[in-house]
Design a protein around this motif. Structure first.
Motif, PDB file in Angstrom:
ATOM      1  N   LYS A  35       0.811  -1.175  -0.203  1.00 58.68           N
ATOM      2  CA  LYS A  35      -0.061   0.092   0.019  1.00 58.68           C
ATOM      3  C   LYS A  35       1.020   1.240  -0.024  1.00 58.68           C
ATOM      4  O   LYS A  35       0.494   2.199  -0.702  1.00 58.68           O
ATOM      5  N   ASP A  38       2.236   1.598  -3.541  1.00 58.64           N
ATOM      6  CA  ASP A  38       0.987   2.164  -4.272  1.00 58.64           C
ATOM      7  C   ASP A  38       0.791   3.668  -3.984  1.00 58.64           C
ATOM      8  O   ASP A  38       0.711   4.473  -4.999  1.00 58.64           O
ATOM      9  N   PHE A  39       0.722   4.292  -2.802  1.00 62.06           N
ATOM     10  CA  PHE A  39       0.524   5.535  -2.398  1.00 62.06           C
ATOM     11  C   PHE A  39       1.452   6.565  -3.069  1.00 62.06           C
ATOM     12  O   PHE A  39       1.290   7.390  -3.669  1.00 62.06           O
ATOM     13  N   LEU A  41       3.408   5.719  -5.916  1.00 63.20           N
ATOM     14  CA  LEU A  41       3.161   5.467  -7.158  1.00 63.20           C
ATOM     15  C   LEU A  41       2.280   6.631  -7.541  1.00 63.20           C
ATOM     16  O   LEU A  41       2.114   7.274  -8.653  1.00 63.20           O
ATOM     17  N   GLN A  42       1.043   6.468  -6.850  1.00 60.73           N
ATOM     18  CA  GLN A  42       0.035   7.512  -7.178  1.00 60.73           C
ATOM     19  C   GLN A  42       0.392   9.098  -7.133  1.00 60.73           C
ATOM     20  O   GLN A  42      -0.135   9.841  -8.069  1.00 60.73           O
ATOM     21  N   GLN A  43       1.289   9.208  -6.052  1.00 59.41           N
ATOM     22  CA  GLN A  43       1.449  10.741  -5.784  1.00 59.41           C
ATOM     23  C   GLN A  43       2.437  11.147  -7.260  1.00 59.41           C
ATOM     24  O   GLN A  43       2.417  12.122  -7.602  1.00 59.41           O
ATOM     25  N   GLU A  45       2.372   9.998 -10.014  1.00 64.69           N
ATOM     26  CA  GLU A  45       1.271  10.240 -11.313  1.00 64.69           C
ATOM     27  C   GLU A  45       0.631  11.264 -11.118  1.00 64.69           C
ATOM     28  O   GLU A  45       0.505  12.053 -12.106  1.00 64.69           O
ATOM     29  N   ASN A  46       0.239  11.696  -9.872  1.00 64.41           N
ATOM     30  CA  ASN A  46      -0.786  12.983  -9.588  1.00 64.41           C
ATOM     31  C   ASN A  46       0.484  14.219 -10.103  1.00 64.41           C
ATOM     32  O   ASN A  46      -0.215  15.018 -10.545  1.00 64.41           O
ATOM     33  N   ASN A  49       0.527  14.383 -13.782  1.00 62.36           N
ATOM     34  CA  ASN A  49      -0.742  14.910 -14.251  1.00 62.36           C
ATOM     35  C   ASN A  49      -0.850  16.522 -13.925  1.00 62.36           C
ATOM     36  O   ASN A  49      -1.255  17.225 -14.974  1.00 62.36           O
TER      37      ASN A  49
END
Length: 128
Positions: A35, A38-39, A41-43, A45-46, A49
């Motif tokens: 987790k 994943d967090f 990697l998500q940050q 990607e954000n 973006n």
């Protein structure tokens, strides 16, 4: 230290339960680690973006002909034609653009503040 047998007993019980439930412990720890990955990697990607949205919006301004966003360094490079607009006009357009992106939800309020601070510190560096 007054009751060493008690400490040995507690250690033995803890070891027994750790051994008995080792699979569950390992599964929960690895789940937390996954987790966390994943967090992160998500940050990332954000951030990409946000950088893409900002770059696409700035390049649409009338006098801007090149935009480069460097998220890792926290830098933004804007090339513009001074014949079409002066520096103050460009900064006003940037401020209005940040407000618009923030209202649309494409830029979080704290990110908008960071971009404004970056732009204002760049202004002082270029003017000074």
């Amino acid at each position: 230290t007054k009751h060493p047998l008690l400490l040995v007993g507690i250690g033995a019980i803890a070891g027994f339960y750790a051994h008995k439930y080792r699979k569950e412990i390992i599964a929960s720890v690895s789940g937390v680690a996954d987790k966390g990955k994943d967090f992160v990697l998500q940050q990332k990607e954000n951030l990409k973006n946000i950088a893409r949205n900002l770059e696409a919006a700035i390049i649409r301004l009338d006098c801007v002909y090149q935009v480069s966003v460097y998220p890792r360094q926290g830098k933004l490079s804007i090339r513009y034609q001074e014949e079409l607009c002066d520096f103050r006009t460009l900064t006003r357009q940037l401020s209005a653009l940040l407000d618009e992106l923030q209202k649309k939800g494409l830029l979080k309020p704290d990110a908008a503040v960071q971009v404004r601070q970056s732009v204002s510190s760049s202004i002082f560096r270029s003017v000074g």
